[in-house]
Structure formats: C-alpha cells, structure tokens
Scaffold this active site. Sequence first.
Site, PDB file in Angstrom:
ATOM      1  N   HIS A 122       5.684 -70.238 -11.362  1.00 44.22           N
ATOM      2  CA  HIS A 122       4.700 -69.328 -11.964  1.00 44.22           C
ATOM      3  C   HIS A 122       3.301 -69.680 -11.461  1.00 44.22           C
ATOM      4  O   HIS A 122       2.526 -68.798 -11.075  1.00 44.22           O
ATOM      5  CB  HIS A 122       4.736 -69.424 -13.487  1.00 44.22           C
ATOM      6  CG  HIS A 122       5.824 -68.636 -14.126  1.00 44.22           C
ATOM      7  ND1 HIS A 122       7.146 -69.002 -14.042  1.00 44.22           N
ATOM      8  CD2 HIS A 122       5.801 -67.495 -14.883  1.00 44.22           C
ATOM      9  CE1 HIS A 122       7.882 -68.131 -14.710  1.00 44.22           C
ATOM     10  NE2 HIS A 122       7.097 -67.197 -15.228  1.00 44.22           N
ATOM     11  N   HIS A 169       6.710 -76.372 -18.554  1.00 40.85           N
ATOM     12  CA  HIS A 169       6.336 -77.284 -17.469  1.00 40.85           C
ATOM     13  C   HIS A 169       5.426 -78.393 -17.974  1.00 40.85           C
ATOM     14  O   HIS A 169       4.695 -78.217 -18.961  1.00 40.85           O
ATOM     15  CB  HIS A 169       5.622 -76.535 -16.338  1.00 40.85           C
ATOM     16  CG  HIS A 169       6.521 -75.641 -15.541  1.00 40.85           C
ATOM     17  ND1 HIS A 169       7.417 -76.122 -14.614  1.00 40.85           N
ATOM     18  CD2 HIS A 169       6.666 -74.295 -15.547  1.00 40.85           C
ATOM     19  CE1 HIS A 169       8.072 -75.102 -14.081  1.00 40.85           C
ATOM     20  NE2 HIS A 169       7.637 -73.991 -14.633  1.00 40.85           N
TER      21      HIS A 169
END
Length: 355
Positions: A122, A169
């Site tokens: 991302h 993350h």
Amino acid sequence: MAELLRRLQDAQLVARFQRRCGLFPAPEDGAGPEYVVKNYFYYYLFRFSAALGQEVFYITFLPFTYWNIDPYLSRRLVMIWVLVMYIGQIAKDILKWPRPSSPPVVKLEKRIITEFGMPSTHAMAATAISFTLLISTLDRYQYPFALGLTMAVAFSTLVCLSRLYTGMHTVLDVLGGVLITALLIVLTYPAWTLIDCLDSASPLFLVCFIVVPFFLCYNYPTSEYYSPTRADTTTILAVGTGMTIGFWINHFFQLVAKPSEPLPVIQNIPPLTTDMLVLGLAKFTVGIVLTLLVRQLVQNLSLQVLYSWFKVVTRNKEARRRLEIEVPYKFVTYTSVGICATTFVPMLHKFLGLL
C-alpha cells in the site's frame, strides 16, 4: 542500527499509534465488536485512506486518468505501478516477515491477514502513483510545484499512516515500502521515455510482454499455506499487460489520433466546468460498466473452460486457488480488462459522441 530496526518492527509502536488515534481492543469478556472506536474522525479518515491503496482505487483512478485526463500520464502510471507492485509482492513472499501481532495490535482488515508484511505494498503503490504523477506532470502542465509536492506527500502519508491504524503493518514495513519505491523511481526514471514508445514497439516485443508476465505469475514463490498474494500479483501484471496491448492496438490500427506536437507538451490545466464534469462522469460511467461486464464475462468463461479441462466440480470454490486454475483465469480476465479499458471503451466513447 540493529536496535533501531527492532524498535521500528515492534508491534507495541503500532498499538500506541492506534491508541492515540482512538482505536482500542474490545474488552476480553465482551461479546460485541472486536475493537472500540473512540475517535471516529481518525477512524473514517484512515479507513478511507486505506481504500486509496486497494483494488477499488486502482480500478477507478487509473481508467479515469486514461479516459478523462491524459493517456500520456496513464501509461507511465500503469507501468511504474505494475513494476513497483510486483517487486513489493514478491519481496513479501521471499522475506516472509510476519505482520504485527494481535494483541496488542487491533487488526481491521481480514482478507490480507494471511499475507506477509514487509514491505507495505500500500505504501509502495501510494508513493509510486503520487510521485510518478508529480514528476510526469512537471514537464507536461503548468502549475505551482509546491502545490503538487504537497498533494503527493499528503496522499502517500495518509495511505502509509492508514496501514498503521488498520494494524496491517509495522513502522518498518511502511518505511521499507517508501524507501524501496523511491529507489525504484530513481533507478527507472532515465528509462521513462521508453514507456512513451511502447505503443510503437514491434509485434515481437508485444509477444514477450505477454509471455514474460504470465511466466512470472506461474512461477511465483510458493508458500506453506494459501494467501491472496499470488492472485493479486497476477491481477496486477495482467492489467499492465492488457493496457500495454491496448496501447499497441490503438497505435497500430490508428484508433486514436496522433498528437500534432512531440510529447511532452507544456500546457495549462483547463478550468473545471459543469459541462466538463458531466462529460467526465458520463465517460467514466460508460467505461466502468463496459469494463465490469467484460470482466464478469471473461472470468466466467475462462473458469468454465479451465474447470472442464482439469475436470473440476464447478461449485468447488477451493479449486480456484489451484495454481493451474487461478493464474490462467486471473491473467486472461484482467488482461481482457486492460485491453477493454484502453481500446474498446474509447471506441464506445467515440461511437456515443463523448469524445
């Protein structure tokens, strides 16, 4: 340095960021939601920002750029996006770094929870799209550089922070994704002008551009358990392949008018008018409807052919995950989507008088 890397990979750092933004785990004895939101501004901001790095954004923004803004920019965006995403996806399955542990982290996304964490694709996609767009428009349009830089930084920052907020993350994953993308942009920038010549390449090059991505998808690194990484990578490479084929078809059959001046052309950004807005929405709606119809038709057809070939029960959803079925059907489906978006949609626009 090793100590710094360990701290950046610590799940507690992500958890503290979530708590500061008002996201807390639900009480252990509770039977309700898995988390408690105490600040809905950050919740909706980062949930929206996370969507900017997902398929729903790519399938809308990239075609919209091609149909309504500038095909020249769209070509560069797609090629750099494909390169960055492929490297990021394959790096995940080579490094095999886990995502932040829960608890203490609250995880808001379930689909990609089985994927590995490093690097954050991302963050890579957001950085690649925003800064490729910035760099490519500098010698294409006249606008304040400070404004463009601010928008690029804001877009990529929001997506990066959303990966921490959603618990997907660690800080190291996000920073690693940004740094890898920055390095790729620097290394590939001298070759960006070649992207503008892909539509005039020889048919042999086009064959290579079909065979090589399919080979890369079919020989994707294996994992001990199934994750959607291989399917997502196949989708990304197939879209890039399809759009490249579409660019070539448009040039070879002269389906689009050639620019009267060599690219890039410095021009002012036209003011947004009501007529322009209505026309853009009409072109986008027509394009998305046709693209989705082609996607569904080709997907169903390719699955039926593969199921019949490998003698698989049609209702067996697990069969879609088999290598010999998942890669071909994804590749054929999204290559068709790319061709449709770059060739058939503009032809329909012309037929309907929208060009």
